[in-house]
Design a protein around this motif. Sequence first.
Motif, PDB file in Angstrom:
ATOM      1  N   ARG A 152      12.657  10.712  10.588  1.00 15.93           N
ATOM      2  CA  ARG A 152      13.865  10.746  10.533  1.00 15.93           C
ATOM      3  C   ARG A 152      14.481   9.533  11.630  1.00 15.93           C
ATOM      4  NH1 ARG A 152      18.327  14.921  10.807  1.00 15.93           N
ATOM      5  NH2 ARG A 152      16.726  16.368  10.004  1.00 15.93           N
ATOM      6  N   ARG A 153      15.547   8.794  11.293  1.00 14.35           N
ATOM      7  CA  ARG A 153      16.213   7.769  12.073  1.00 14.35           C
ATOM      8  C   ARG A 153      17.678   8.499  12.429  1.00 14.35           C
ATOM      9  NH1 ARG A 153      13.440   2.885  12.034  1.00 14.35           N
ATOM     10  NH2 ARG A 153      12.583   2.265  10.206  1.00 14.35           N
ATOM     11  N   ARG A 154      17.711   8.818  13.611  1.00 13.54           N
ATOM     12  CA  ARG A 154      19.081   9.272  13.883  1.00 13.54           C
ATOM     13  C   ARG A 154      19.955   8.221  14.177  1.00 13.54           C
ATOM     14  NH1 ARG A 154      18.227  14.424  15.276  1.00 13.54           N
ATOM     15  NH2 ARG A 154      16.063  14.962  15.677  1.00 13.54           N
ATOM     16  N   ASP A 155      21.278   8.695  13.864  1.00 13.89           N
ATOM     17  CA  ASP A 155      22.586   7.796  13.630  1.00 13.89           C
ATOM     18  C   ASP A 155      22.155   6.450  13.081  1.00 13.89           C
ATOM     19  OD1 ASP A 155      25.279   7.099  14.315  1.00 13.89           O
ATOM     20  OD2 ASP A 155      24.709   6.769  16.677  1.00 13.89           O
ATOM     21  N   TYR A 156      21.788   6.748  11.833  1.00  9.58           N
ATOM     22  CA  TYR A 156      21.270   5.600  11.029  1.00  9.58           C
ATOM     23  C   TYR A 156      22.543   5.004  10.141  1.00  9.58           C
ATOM     24  CZ  TYR A 156      18.106   2.929   7.967  1.00  9.58           C
ATOM     25  OH  TYR A 156      17.798   1.590   7.319  1.00  9.58           O
TER      26      TYR A 156
ATOM     27  N   ARG B 217       0.780  -1.457   0.141  1.00  7.50           N
ATOM     28  CA  ARG B 217      -0.148  -0.010  -0.119  1.00  7.50           C
ATOM     29  C   ARG B 217       0.970   1.224  -0.035  1.00  7.50           C
ATOM     30  NH1 ARG B 217      -4.589  -2.191   2.520  1.00  7.50           N
ATOM     31  NH2 ARG B 217      -5.205  -3.667   1.006  1.00  7.50           N
ATOM     32  N   ALA B 218       2.246   1.163   0.456  1.00  3.35           N
ATOM     33  CA  ALA B 218       3.132   2.089   0.462  1.00  3.35           C
ATOM     34  C   ALA B 218       4.529   1.794   0.134  1.00  3.35           C
ATOM     35  CB  ALA B 218       2.690   2.944   1.758  1.00  3.35           C
ATOM     36  N   MET B 219       5.211   2.835  -0.312  1.00  8.26           N
ATOM     37  CA  MET B 219       6.710   2.592  -0.532  1.00  8.26           C
ATOM     38  C   MET B 219       7.504   3.385   0.333  1.00  8.26           C
ATOM     39  SD  MET B 219       8.792   0.564  -2.045  1.00  8.26           S
ATOM     40  CE  MET B 219       8.529   0.289  -3.843  1.00  8.26           C
ATOM     41  N   ARG B 220       8.504   2.941   1.119  1.00 10.75           N
ATOM     42  CA  ARG B 220       9.124   3.855   1.788  1.00 10.75           C
ATOM     43  C   ARG B 220      10.727   3.861   1.725  1.00 10.75           C
ATOM     44  NH1 ARG B 220       7.079   3.046   8.167  1.00 10.75           N
ATOM     45  NH2 ARG B 220       4.715   4.034   7.770  1.00 10.75           N
ATOM     46  N   ILE B 221      11.352   4.920   1.905  1.00  9.26           N
ATOM     47  CA  ILE B 221      12.981   4.828   1.604  1.00  9.26           C
ATOM     48  C   ILE B 221      13.680   5.668   2.531  1.00  9.26           C
ATOM     49  CG2 ILE B 221      12.622   6.669   0.028  1.00  9.26           C
ATOM     50  CD1 ILE B 221      14.776   4.843  -1.536  1.00  9.26           C
ATOM     51  N   GLU B 222      14.688   5.214   3.032  1.00  7.93           N
ATOM     52  CA  GLU B 222      15.513   6.234   3.901  1.00  7.93           C
ATOM     53  C   GLU B 222      16.593   6.686   2.940  1.00  7.93           C
ATOM     54  OE1 GLU B 222      15.470   2.715   5.107  1.00  7.93           O
ATOM     55  OE2 GLU B 222      13.736   3.339   6.660  1.00  7.93           O
ATOM     56  N   VAL B 223      16.904   7.928   3.386  1.00 11.69           N
ATOM     57  CA  VAL B 223      17.888   8.682   2.644  1.00 11.69           C
ATOM     58  C   VAL B 223      19.013   9.592   3.638  1.00 11.69           C
ATOM     59  CG1 VAL B 223      18.346  10.657   0.900  1.00 11.69           C
ATOM     60  CG2 VAL B 223      16.123   9.437   0.739  1.00 11.69           C
ATOM     61  N   HIS B 224      20.047   9.351   3.026  1.00 12.38           N
ATOM     62  CA  HIS B 224      21.286   9.953   3.917  1.00 12.38           C
ATOM     63  C   HIS B 224      20.999  11.387   3.891  1.00 12.38           C
ATOM     64  CE1 HIS B 224      25.334  11.399   5.133  1.00 12.38           C
ATOM     65  NE2 HIS B 224      25.659  10.188   5.254  1.00 12.38           N
TER      66      HIS B 224
END
Length: 169
Positions: free
Chosen positions: A138-142, A111-118
Amino acid sequence: VSRSPRRPSAATLRRGRTADLDALLAIENAAFTGDRLSRRSFRRFLVSPHAALIVAEEAGEVAGYALVILPARARVARIYSIAVASHLGRRGIGSRLLAAAEDTARRRRGRAMRIEVHEDNIRAMRWYEKAGYRLFGRRRDYYDDHADALRFEKPLAKTRIGVQAAVKK
Ligand SMILES: CC(C)(COP(=O)(O)OP(=O)(O)OC[C@H]1O[C@@H](n2cnc3c(N)ncnc32)[C@H](O)[C@@H]1OP(=O)(O)O)[C@@H](O)C(=O)NCCC(=O)NCCS
């Protein structure tokens, strides 16, 4: 960097295979300085039922890839990584890989797409925003370099037919 229009790519998209590993690693190592996928991880993803590795091929050369993760029964898919060889960039290959990744997720009822970006990868963020992604967290210290990840998400319409039907009503 030339800003003149480039010839749109005639790349074909297909599933990744073991024979692509050398080329995938070369693209990975050129595209990223840290948190790189290793040969072993690529191999694992190639055979995982919860992953789809989509490869763009142009003139017999691997031009780029998108790796989608779809956990069992989860409705949120994730672009684990996406990269295009820099000498073949800015010709639409990345956008086609992204669209194919979204199609794959839709077919598996995502139902959704996610992505983490530096947090320093501003260009990628603008690129995702153009493609319909919105910042939601946001994910800290990822990352290996302790940088944060900015999290983007895009809702996926159930099917293309569903979208068309909705428009025609
Ligand atoms: C991000 C990435 C995958 C994009 O791949 P790409 O093949 O260059 O993507 P596209 O060609 O579809 O789009 C990129 C740009 O080219 C432009 N473009 C697309 N086709 C074009 C054409 N025919 N002529 C000129 N420009 C074009 C797009 O408008 C876009 O511009 P923008 O960056 O200003 O938004 C690639 O740059 C990459 O591998 N980067 C390093 C790894 C990375 O950061 N990955 C994302 C991690 S979250």
